[in-house]
Design a protein around this motif. Structure first.
Motif: not given
Length: 436
Positions: A225-231, A247-252, A257-265, A330-335
């Motif tokens: 499951c890939f979640v995006t757009s919100e915290m 697995p739950i994968i965060r994309e940002y 632009l593009d995909l900026i960050a994506f959780e890797n395995p 990316l360690k943290k996205l604060i919003g």
């Protein structure tokens, strides 16, 4: 099975084959080669726009640019001009990919990408989803997104869904009756993965929790499951893992632009360093050390149609200390930078702090499905919420006490119970909004 997805990209003039092979080359560069690649790409894109884009040339002005740091920071207000004034020489509406940003930052604008840079975006998305065994040509997607409600827009999206092998769950109405229908679809269709807005996927998980159902037990074909757009809060991530069993994968990402960050395995939020150059800067636009928060500023290394050079996206984040130029984490996205509550004492607090504090109390018993916080005056806030039963004074008292403690005392709260919360025309939920 035919590769409908790749074919539809090629038919629309996106050179996907060439883009995939270039991406492959970039990924396989050694550390030294990558340093050189990045240096050249940065210089190349700046030179291109200085020579071919009058909008960018005016922005830079007459000063000689010796160093990267001398280049101006581009913001969303700069881009709110007619597209014709921002297109590079040789580009017109005929040979570009055209779209507009969602405007969730309050400043929507139309943007262009040249066809090759858009093909690279798709290659990068295809590669990253591939890390989790998802193949865009053959995997079946359950999509939690908005959909245009006008007839033509609606049909167009549904056709796109058909081409890209996905089934759409519109997220404007997420009442229990609708979520029950969603569940029936998961029982009858062989979905391979879920993709969409965090808040609506979390709501579906809460519905499953109440029914004591684990999703991949009723839909065993699900892989991720890939979640995006919100915290995505840690507690929600745990809930999703428990109720979905995958697995739950965060994309940002950002559409312009593009995909900026994506959780890797390995569970790291890996920044896209193939097509983007990401900087974290302080208020005075100086780079901050890894591990320190700052505003996220991004350069699109390939887009020739529109300049996105040192573009301030409007988010705040932290790069991990372990980051290297080739593999930033990316360690943290604060919003969002504009989601800040300014309090009577002069204190500034990220709007998400309010949300977080309230969330920890409000969701204890599963009564409240979702909520948003609006700051209407310096000392006044409205909390709109959806729940089975209205909040009782005991809960309201607890919320006020927690906010006194974490933020400051003497703030006024109005609680408004609703049957459904207002989402943007794309289906995003803005958790905190300031009307000051």
């Amino acid at each position: 099975m035919i590769s409908l997805f790749d074919i539809s990209l090629r038919l629309n003039g996106f050179p996907i084959k060439k883009a995939k092979s270039e991406l492959e080359k970039i990924i396989n560069l050694s550390e030294e080669e990558y340093t050189l690649f990045l240096q050249n790409k940065k210089k190349e894109i700046v030179d291109f726009h200085l020579n071919n884009n009058s909008f960018y040339k005016n922005l830079v002005g007459n000063k000689t640019v010796e160093n990267w740091e001398d280049l101006p920071i581009l913001n969303k207000q700069n881009l709110q001009k007619p597209l014709e004034e921002r297109l590079s020489k040789g580009y017109s509406k005929k040979n570009i990919y055209l779209n507009k940003t969602s405007g969730s930052s309050g400043t929507p604008f139309v943007f262009a990408k040249d066809k090759y840079s858009h093909a690279l975006t798709w290659s990068s998305i295809i590669m990253r989803f591939g890390w989790f065994g998802i193949d865009f040509n053959h995997s079946y997607q359950a999509r939690f997104y908005g959909i245009p409600l006008d007839f033509i827009g609606y049909q167009k999206e549904r056709f796109k869904d058909f081409l890209t092998n996905r089934f759409r769950f519109p997220v404007f109405d997420l009442s229990d009756e609708v979520l029950e229908k969603f569940l029936q679809k998961f029982k009858s269709k062989k979905f391979n993965y879920i993709n969409g807005y965090t808040s609506s996927i979390v709501l579906f998980a809460k519905f499953l929790e109440q029914k004591n159902i684990v999703l991949n037990e009723v839909c065993p074909t699900l892989k991720a499951c890939f979640v995006t757009s919100e915290m995505l809060f840690e507690s929600d991530k745990k809930l999703l893992e428990k109720q979905f069993g995958i697995p739950i994968i965060r994309e940002y990402g950002a559409s312009e632009l593009d995909l900026i960050a994506f959780e890797n395995p390995e569970r790291q939020w890996q920044v896209n360093s193939e097509t983007l150059f990401v900087e974290i800067l302080d208020e005075d636009n100086n780079p901050v050390p890894h591990g320190t928060e700052g505003k996220i500023v991004i350069t699109s290394l390939f887009n020739k149609a529109n300049p996105f050079i040192r573009y301030e996206i409007g988010d705040i984040g932290i790069l991990d200390e372990k980051s290297t130029p080739q593999k930033p984490i990316l360690k943290k996205l604060i919003g969002r930078t504009n989601d800040v509550a300014i309090l009577p004492s002069g204190k500034k607090s990220p709007g998400l702090t309010f949300y977080y504090v309230t969330k920890s109390i409000i969701e204890d018993d599963g009564n409240v499905k979702e909520f948003i916080i609006k700051q209407t005056k310096l000392d006044s806030f409205e909390i709109e919420y959806v729940s089975d039963t209205a909040l009782v004074s005991e809960q309201i008292k607890k919320i006020k006490e927690a906010i006194d403690l974490y933020l400051e005392p003497n703030l006024n709260f109005t609680f408004i119970r609703k049957t459904v919360l207002e989402r943007s025309n794309r289906g995003k939920l803005k958790q905190f909004q300031s009307y000051l």
